[in-house]
Design a protein around this motif. Structure first.
Motif, PDB file in Angstrom:
ATOM      1  N   TRP A 134       0.850  -1.198   0.000  1.00 54.06           N
ATOM      2  CA  TRP A 134       0.000   0.000   0.000  1.00 54.06           C
ATOM      3  C   TRP A 134       0.880   1.240   0.000  1.00 54.06           C
ATOM      4  O   TRP A 134       1.799   1.357   0.806  1.00 54.06           O
ATOM      5  N   GLY A 135       0.584   2.150  -0.907  1.00 52.05           N
ATOM      6  CA  GLY A 135       1.310   3.413  -0.947  1.00 52.05           C
ATOM      7  C   GLY A 135       1.788   3.739  -2.347  1.00 52.05           C
ATOM      8  O   GLY A 135       1.749   2.912  -3.255  1.00 52.05           O
ATOM      9  N   ALA A 136       2.224   4.983  -2.529  1.00 48.95           N
ATOM     10  CA  ALA A 136       2.724   5.432  -3.838  1.00 48.95           C
ATOM     11  C   ALA A 136       4.063   4.762  -4.116  1.00 48.95           C
ATOM     12  O   ALA A 136       4.942   4.756  -3.259  1.00 48.95           O
ATOM     13  N   GLY A 138      -0.881  -2.230  -9.326  1.00 46.41           N
ATOM     14  CA  GLY A 138      -1.835  -3.318  -9.180  1.00 46.41           C
ATOM     15  C   GLY A 138      -2.682  -3.287  -7.931  1.00 46.41           C
ATOM     16  O   GLY A 138      -3.377  -4.265  -7.641  1.00 46.41           O
ATOM     17  N   VAL A 139      -2.655  -2.178  -7.184  1.00 45.17           N
ATOM     18  CA  VAL A 139      -3.419  -2.111  -5.936  1.00 45.17           C
ATOM     19  C   VAL A 139      -4.476  -1.007  -6.066  1.00 45.17           C
ATOM     20  O   VAL A 139      -4.139   0.143  -6.352  1.00 45.17           O
ATOM     21  N   PRO A 140      -5.742  -1.323  -5.879  1.00 41.00           N
ATOM     22  CA  PRO A 140      -6.796  -0.303  -5.968  1.00 41.00           C
ATOM     23  C   PRO A 140      -6.862   0.532  -4.696  1.00 41.00           C
ATOM     24  O   PRO A 140      -6.186   0.228  -3.702  1.00 41.00           O
ATOM     25  N   ALA A 175      -3.455   4.093  -8.584  1.00 42.16           N
ATOM     26  CA  ALA A 175      -4.808   3.905  -8.077  1.00 42.16           C
ATOM     27  C   ALA A 175      -4.904   4.121  -6.570  1.00 42.16           C
ATOM     28  O   ALA A 175      -5.873   4.702  -6.079  1.00 42.16           O
ATOM     29  N   CYS A 176      -3.896   3.658  -5.819  1.00 40.67           N
ATOM     30  CA  CYS A 176      -4.001   3.701  -4.352  1.00 40.67           C
ATOM     31  C   CYS A 176      -3.335   4.942  -3.758  1.00 40.67           C
ATOM     32  O   CYS A 176      -3.040   4.975  -2.564  1.00 40.67           O
ATOM     33  N   VAL A 177      -3.103   5.976  -4.583  1.00 38.48           N
ATOM     34  CA  VAL A 177      -2.436   7.195  -4.102  1.00 38.48           C
ATOM     35  C   VAL A 177      -3.414   8.365  -4.178  1.00 38.48           C
ATOM     36  O   VAL A 177      -3.922   8.680  -5.259  1.00 38.48           O
TER      37      VAL A 177
END
Length: 518
Positions: free
Chosen positions: A129-131, A135-137, A474-476
């Motif tokens: 998780w993180g910038a 592949g992580v929403p 996506a997760c940023v």
């Protein structure tokens, strides 16, 4: 804790030793405190309860507790009970450690050659998780309250069949919901009895290999391609041949169309035609039909991974290869990891009718199905329209974040650093780097600065791999994109990348997919 403590003591008590029972109990509890079985601040059972569970007198337990308290191993609180002390007496610490340490062994642990090769090049990242983790929403946007409401209602009075081992390839309601969604959203030709629910894409790949590939059979995998394919293939001892994604690079291993030359016909062909991973290209219609014809002629099967096809930000949606013709030799696989959240661990396969019964039986025997309540809740999330609405919201959000990252790359590095093959879709960009640079070292330097990325070269199996970084957006959150990119830019410039002419060593133009099929 009462039962656990009693079980621990019963396992350690030595019968008929001649030692007083209260002394034996004291020594058992002391050793458990010293080796960490009874951790600091943990509560010991009440003396009356422990005596009953151990079938000994309460006075025996009281004597053991009193001795432990006198030596500082435990302390009592009036009205609260007896607790393990925060720090055991110093005179026993070294002895306690000696008892806890395992005996040294000179013989190394022997792993299989496949396991050794897997561990030598392990790819799963410990931080997810993180910038700019690709592949992580954005899991914070998942409709938690809606899903929780559905789950809470189902848990009030669950039917027994929802709590036992399942059988049949997934809950019927979820299989029906997936089939309907895929028919509408992805032009997939399927009925619910062709759907097999799995615990993610890796399990679907593993099951396909176990069912259709014998050791040393040939499989084709895109080059570059998803590392997860390679890991599962490696453990199943298949013979892997690279299927070139970039026809301009056709070498002696490929014929004029990019198919691997020589060797046995492939039993399985793994492809990501709607949004190639990791480069992002779209496979042309002509190439799709060639692959279908090749699979039919050779008696093989195509595994189509449609991993993030829902997130296309411009142009018409690209339909699935599976739906190009009736009864196609395609095993279509997908997952909810990108559209909802990875921890859900729900994927699916759309199987040709000829394979479906055997795969369902094998899946139940190999993996023991379950999670029926979660599957039923997910089915309701889809049928009530919440799933489609969530995808629409996330498509807008991800498009905004993608545009922001593209703007930063263009402004500070130049548009030539954007991989020209990439389509306007997916959850990551490929930052193009000069040939000869060490993208693995750059990714490690970025991680030291708190920026997560993956080196493009890690997705190749052959020498001469292209260099680059996969940047997930996506997760940023938008406010964090620019600061994270600034730290990444510092790492690039420290490696001598980012100045004028930095890409002058890149080999020739990449061949891109014609705009007409994007």
């Amino acid at each position: 804790m009462q039962s656990i403590c009693a079980d621990l003591v019963l396992q350690r008590l030595a019968p008929d030793t001649g030692t007083a029972l209260n002394r034996q109990l004291y020594e058992c509890l002391r050793e458990a405190i010293l080796d960490g079985s009874l951790p600091p601040s943990s509560a010991l059972p009440a003396s009356r309860d422990l005596a009953r569970e151990l079938t000994m007198s309460r006075n025996t337990v009281l004597h053991a507790y009193a001795q432990l308290q006198a030596e500082g191993y435990v302390h009592s609180r009036v009205g609260s009970g007896t607790f393990v002390a925060e720090t055991a007496p110093d005179s026993f610490l070294s002895a306690g450690r000696a008892m806890a340490e395992p005996a040294a062994t000179s013989a190394p642990v022997r792993l299989s050659k496949r396991a050794q090769a897997l561990l030598a090049n392990a790819s799963a990242a410990p931080v997810q998780w993180g910038a700019f983790m690709p592949g992580v929403p954005d899991v914070t946007q998942f409709p938690h309250r809606t899903f929780s409401r559905i789950l809470t209602r189902l848990w009030r009075a669950p039917a027994p069949e929802l709590l036992t081992y399942a059988h049949g390839g997934g809950h019927p309601a979820l299989r029906a919901a997936i089939a309907e969604h895929l028919r509408v959203a992805r032009s997939v030709r399927c009925e619910p009895d062709q759907i097999l629910v799995t615990e993610g894409v890796h399990q679907a790949i593993d099951l396909s290999l176990r069912m259709l590939v014998d050791p040393r059979d040939t499989v084709w995998v895109e080059e570059p391609g998803y590392w997860g394919f390679h890991k599962v293939l490696q453990m199943d001892a298949a013979r892997v041949r690279p299927l070139q994604v970039e026809p301009a690079d056709d070498g002696p291993a490929c014929n004029a169309t990019g198919w691997p030359r020589g060797g046995k016909a492939p039993r399985l062909i793994f492809v990501t035609p709607s949004h190639q991973y990791p480069l992002g290209a779209v496979m042309s219609l002509a190439r799709r039909r060639e692959l279908l014809d090749h699979a039919r002629a050779s008696g093989g099967w195509i595994v189509e991974d449609d991993y993030d096809s829902e997130f296309r930000f411009a142009g018409r949606p690209i339909p699935a290869m599976q739906g190009l013709e009736a009864d196609s030799p395609v095993i279509y696989i997908g997952t909810f990891s990108k559209t909802l959240f990875p921890g859900l661990r729900v994927g699916y396969m759309v199987l040709p009718r000829a394979l479906a019964p055997a795969f369902r039986t094998a899946h139940a025997d190999l993996y023991r199905e379950g999670h029926a309540i979660t599957q039923l809740a997910l089915a309701e999330l889809i049928t009530e329209g919440h799933y489609a609405a969530h995808i629409r919201r996330m498509r807008v959000l991800y498009a905004r974040r993608r545009a922001l990252l593209v703007g930063l790359i263009t402004e500070h590095l130049g548009s030539e650093f954007l991989h020209p093959q990439a389509s306007n879709a997916g959850l990551h960009l490929v930052l193009r780097l000069p040939d000869g640079c060490d993208d693995v070292a750059i990714a490690a330097a970025a991680q030291a600065q708190g920026v997560l990325t993956r080196p493009l070269s890690a997705y190749y199996r052959r020498a001469g791999a292209r260099r680059g970084l996969l940047l997930g957006y996506a997760c940023v959150q938008e406010a964090h994109i620019a600061p994270a990119f600034e730290r990444l830019l510092h790492c690039l410039r420290a490696a001598g990348i980012g100045s004028v002419g930095a890409l002058s060593t890149v080999r020739g133009p990449f061949r891109t997919t014609p705009a007409a099929v994007r």
